[in-house]
Design a protein around this motif. Structure first.
Motif, PDB file in Angstrom:
ATOM      1  N   VAL A 119      35.578  67.783   8.422  1.00 57.19           N
ATOM      2  CA  VAL A 119      35.557  69.156   8.117  1.00 57.19           C
ATOM      3  C   VAL A 119      35.426  69.947   9.449  1.00 57.19           C
ATOM      4  O   VAL A 119      34.404  69.645  10.236  1.00 57.19           O
ATOM      5  CB  VAL A 119      34.434  69.471   6.972  1.00 57.19           C
ATOM      6  CG1 VAL A 119      34.278  70.938   7.104  1.00 57.19           C
ATOM      7  CG2 VAL A 119      34.830  68.876   5.606  1.00 57.19           C
ATOM      8  N   HIS A 120      35.865  71.125   9.359  1.00 57.11           N
ATOM      9  CA  HIS A 120      35.938  71.903  10.666  1.00 57.11           C
ATOM     10  C   HIS A 120      35.515  73.231  10.508  1.00 57.11           C
ATOM     11  O   HIS A 120      36.380  73.876   9.666  1.00 57.11           O
ATOM     12  CB  HIS A 120      37.265  71.710  11.547  1.00 57.11           C
ATOM     13  CG  HIS A 120      37.088  72.033  12.906  1.00 57.11           C
ATOM     14  ND1 HIS A 120      37.163  71.068  13.818  1.00 57.11           N
ATOM     15  CD2 HIS A 120      37.343  73.221  13.535  1.00 57.11           C
ATOM     16  CE1 HIS A 120      37.322  71.816  15.127  1.00 57.11           C
ATOM     17  NE2 HIS A 120      37.474  73.151  14.758  1.00 57.11           N
ATOM     18  N   TYR A 136      32.130  66.360  11.432  1.00 57.35           N
ATOM     19  CA  TYR A 136      31.747  67.694  11.045  1.00 57.35           C
ATOM     20  C   TYR A 136      31.721  68.454  12.312  1.00 57.35           C
ATOM     21  O   TYR A 136      31.034  67.927  13.095  1.00 57.35           O
ATOM     22  CB  TYR A 136      30.276  67.911  10.379  1.00 57.35           C
ATOM     23  CG  TYR A 136      30.255  69.333   9.956  1.00 57.35           C
ATOM     24  CD1 TYR A 136      30.911  70.137   9.075  1.00 57.35           C
ATOM     25  CD2 TYR A 136      29.277  70.011  10.820  1.00 57.35           C
ATOM     26  CE1 TYR A 136      30.532  71.403   8.856  1.00 57.35           C
ATOM     27  CE2 TYR A 136      29.084  71.548  10.584  1.00 57.35           C
ATOM     28  CZ  TYR A 136      29.673  72.046   9.851  1.00 57.35           C
ATOM     29  OH  TYR A 136      29.551  73.423   9.624  1.00 57.35           O
ATOM     30  N   ALA A 137      32.742  69.303  12.339  1.00 59.74           N
ATOM     31  CA  ALA A 137      32.733  69.939  13.863  1.00 59.74           C
ATOM     32  C   ALA A 137      32.763  71.477  13.673  1.00 59.74           C
ATOM     33  O   ALA A 137      33.005  72.010  12.398  1.00 59.74           O
ATOM     34  CB  ALA A 137      34.210  69.566  14.544  1.00 59.74           C
ATOM     35  N   ASP A 144      29.449  66.596  15.189  1.00 64.11           N
ATOM     36  CA  ASP A 144      30.111  65.336  15.667  1.00 64.11           C
ATOM     37  C   ASP A 144      30.954  65.368  16.795  1.00 64.11           C
ATOM     38  O   ASP A 144      30.964  64.744  17.646  1.00 64.11           O
ATOM     39  CB  ASP A 144      30.726  64.641  14.337  1.00 64.11           C
ATOM     40  CG  ASP A 144      29.903  64.267  13.089  1.00 64.11           C
ATOM     41  OD1 ASP A 144      28.782  63.714  13.597  1.00 64.11           O
ATOM     42  OD2 ASP A 144      30.300  64.451  12.052  1.00 64.11           O
ATOM     43  N   TRP A 145      31.701  66.811  16.859  1.00 65.02           N
ATOM     44  CA  TRP A 145      32.401  67.124  17.981  1.00 65.02           C
ATOM     45  C   TRP A 145      32.550  68.676  17.876  1.00 65.02           C
ATOM     46  O   TRP A 145      32.280  69.257  16.777  1.00 65.02           O
ATOM     47  CB  TRP A 145      33.652  66.365  18.137  1.00 65.02           C
ATOM     48  CG  TRP A 145      34.959  66.785  16.741  1.00 65.02           C
ATOM     49  CD1 TRP A 145      34.927  66.309  15.788  1.00 65.02           C
ATOM     50  CD2 TRP A 145      35.807  67.580  17.274  1.00 65.02           C
ATOM     51  NE1 TRP A 145      35.887  66.626  15.082  1.00 65.02           N
ATOM     52  CE2 TRP A 145      36.586  67.664  15.792  1.00 65.02           C
ATOM     53  CE3 TRP A 145      36.452  68.033  18.109  1.00 65.02           C
ATOM     54  CZ2 TRP A 145      37.737  68.286  15.618  1.00 65.02           C
ATOM     55  CZ3 TRP A 145      37.672  69.109  18.029  1.00 65.02           C
ATOM     56  CH2 TRP A 145      38.413  68.953  16.809  1.00 65.02           C
ATOM     57  N   LYS A 176      28.443  62.960  22.480  1.00 65.65           N
ATOM     58  CA  LYS A 176      29.376  63.700  21.548  1.00 65.65           C
ATOM     59  C   LYS A 176      30.641  64.053  22.283  1.00 65.65           C
ATOM     60  O   LYS A 176      30.698  63.618  23.563  1.00 65.65           O
ATOM     61  CB  LYS A 176      28.687  65.064  21.192  1.00 65.65           C
ATOM     62  CG  LYS A 176      27.474  64.797  20.346  1.00 65.65           C
ATOM     63  CD  LYS A 176      27.811  64.143  18.962  1.00 65.65           C
ATOM     64  CE  LYS A 176      26.538  63.835  18.287  1.00 65.65           C
ATOM     65  NZ  LYS A 176      25.837  65.079  17.753  1.00 65.65           N
ATOM     66  N   LYS A 177      31.463  64.705  21.786  1.00 64.33           N
ATOM     67  CA  LYS A 177      32.933  65.184  22.601  1.00 64.33           C
ATOM     68  C   LYS A 177      33.231  66.612  22.299  1.00 64.33           C
ATOM     69  O   LYS A 177      32.892  67.086  21.467  1.00 64.33           O
ATOM     70  CB  LYS A 177      34.044  64.394  21.693  1.00 64.33           C
ATOM     71  CG  LYS A 177      33.861  62.630  21.823  1.00 64.33           C
ATOM     72  CD  LYS A 177      34.070  62.112  23.033  1.00 64.33           C
ATOM     73  CE  LYS A 177      34.225  60.568  23.128  1.00 64.33           C
ATOM     74  NZ  LYS A 177      34.037  59.834  24.304  1.00 64.33           N
TER      75      LYS A 177
END
Ligand SMILES: [Ca+2]
Ligand SMILES: [Ca+2]
Length: 495
Positions: free
Chosen positions: A313-314, A355-356, A388-389, A422-423
């Motif tokens: 999910v973004h 989740y981002a 998450d990112w 993280k990224k």
């Protein structure tokens, strides 16, 4: 000339404008979710960078001396091929195939059949009547050619192209080559080639090339031709993460088409994330709206087969755009935005999805610090801690002192992401300057050549950095004709 304008334009702004102009409905709203009232669920402290889903990656580059920095070392010259310093796409050198037929190749042994590889590279020609070719052949143990795959370049400025293929039965080796027919006698130039094994669905790592898809979602679900066009474009551009704008209608009315779309994308190695967001979802009295959208996606995934599920999910929630509130009390807005993420992460826990969110490149400024959970530090650090990112909206076309500004502007976020596991995926803008909010925000006028150079510079600079999660381009824009899909190879070259 580049304008040195500080223009914090957002994805959401573009989204709102695009949707507003296109007359498409915005996201549906609904009531809150009781799940979130359970304080035990709202821990917000669990970091899950690995979703546990099929997470995949590209392997190492199998091509030796892929950028011709060591001249033609590892390549067998088939004729008329040499290394040149100009025009190089990346580094100091490129390969040139001079007038007449010619090329160079190398054979890579130990290749299994039934394995998918991604071939990509940059190519150009001195005259558009000619064609520069990068190819890869599947060979059997006796060097018989079993299958061929090629990338073809006809532009006088470098283009990036990509394709995926699966090795046919009997394959034992791959022969990668650069080539030009006799044709018109022009020169062909090739640089920065890549051949990597691919398995499963793209994970968030340095090999990511993401692309936001906003107003085309309905058409790609309804229309198989539009869907094929999107998938073909993604393959040509090496896009392996689709950030797909999703509303309630897509999840319900188009439920079966959406499942089919995701399974088709997964078969191509493409990760699919469900995108949504409004600027006020980060404010306490609207938290339930954004959380309900997450619940809708979780529900959708619950009814889907494993290959039909969203990978993440973004959400694009740019709280600074609540201008009056933001100007009156930034700290309060930032606290509420972080509390939203804690609720969202709690809701996402155990779903197997990441989740981002997307953040602008200037959140790392010293004026954006906040005390949250008794910790006082930069807003961007609190955000990176929780997500998450992160999609960094690194929207600048500026180039100075031998480097792209976008490379410099991503440094502190990527450095911090590495510290906390993280990224950061670094995004560049291509939509038209009017929608973007200024020509220095977007590569629209510069075109593909500069965009690809900036993307390559970002990848080269952060290659091997633990906080680097690849690159992204905003946005597909086929329906509006104002972005990546219709970006020319060159309009004005600022490089
Ligand atoms: Ca090179
Ligand atoms: Ca520009």
């Amino acid at each position: 000339m580049k304008k040195f304008v500080h223009a914090p334009l957002s994805l959401g702004m573009a989204f709102s404008l695009l949707f507003g102009l296109s007359g498409l409905p915005s996201h549906g709203y609904a009531a809150g979710n009781d799940l979130l009232l359970n304080p035990e669920i709202i821990s917000g402290s669990t970091d899950r960078t690995d979703s546990g889903a099929a997470a995949l990656n590209l392997g190492d580059n199998l091509i030796a001396n892929p950028g011709f920095e060591d001249n033609l070392a590892s390549w067998t010259n088939w004729g008329n091929t040499s290394s040149v310093t100009s025009p190089a796409f990346a580094g100091a050198k490129a390969a040139r195939i001079a007038s007449g037929e010619g090329g160079a190749g190398q054979i890579i042994p130990g290749i299994p059949s039934g394995t998918t590889y991604v071939l990509s590279g940059h190519g150009s020609v001195s005259a558009g009547t000619d064609t520069a070719i990068v190819g890869v052949d599947c060979l059997d143990a006796n060097n018989n050619v079993l299958a061929k795959n090629t990338l073809r370049f006809n532009q006088t400025l470098y283009e990036f192209k990509s394709t995926a293929f699966t090795t046919v039965p009997g394959t034992a080796k791959l022969q990668v080559y650069i080539y030009k027919n006799a044709d018109s006698g022009a020169n062909a130039f090739l640089d920065d080639l890549s051949l990597k094994a691919r398995s499963g669905v793209q994970a968030i790592n340095k090999d990511v090339k993401a692309m936001w898809v906003w107003q085309e979602t309905t058409s790609v679900l309804e229309d198989s031709a539009e869907r094929s066009t999107l998938f073909q474009f993604a393959q040509d551009k090496g896009v392996n993460v689709l950030l797909l704008a999703i509303n309630k209608t897509h999840l319900t009315t188009y439920n079966s088409q959406l499942k089919q779309f995701i399974s088709q994308a997964h078969a191509k190695g493409i990760r699919v994330e469900a995108v949504s967001g409004e600027i006020d979802w980060g404010l306490t009295d609207k938290h339930s709206v954004g959380l309900e959208r997450i619940t809708d996606v979780i529900t959708f995934n619950g009814s889907a087969a494993s290959n039909e599920k969203f990978d993440g999910v973004h959400q694009d929630i740019e709280v600074y755009r609540n201008k009056t509130l933001w100007n009156d009390n930034k700290a309060l807005v930032m606290e509420q935005a972080l509390a939203y993420i804690d609720k969202a992460k709690a809701l996402m826990s155990g779903t197997g999805m990441t989740y981002a969110q997307d953040i602008p490149r200037w959140y790392d400024g010293p004026e954006y610090t906040v005390t949250y959970n008794s910790v006082d530090k930069g807003f961007y650090k609190h955000l990176i801690d929780r997500l998450d990112w992160v999609g960094l909206m690194d929207y600048t076309d500026r180039y100075s002192d031998g480097q792209w500004q976008a490379v410099r502007d991503a440094q502190s976020e990527i450095d911090y992401a590495a510290q906390v596991g993280k990224k950061i995926t670094v995004g560049l803008e291509t939509i038209d300057p009017v929608t973007a909010g200024g020509d220095s925000v977007t590569f629209y006028e510069e075109g593909l050549d500069d965009l690809d150079r900036a993307l390559a510079a970002i990848k080269a600079h952060y290659d091997g950095h633990a906080g680097f999660g690849g690159v992204a381009v905003h946005s597909y824009g086929k329906q509006k004709g104002n972005a990546y899909y219709s970006l020319p190879v060159k309009a004005v070259n600022h490089y």
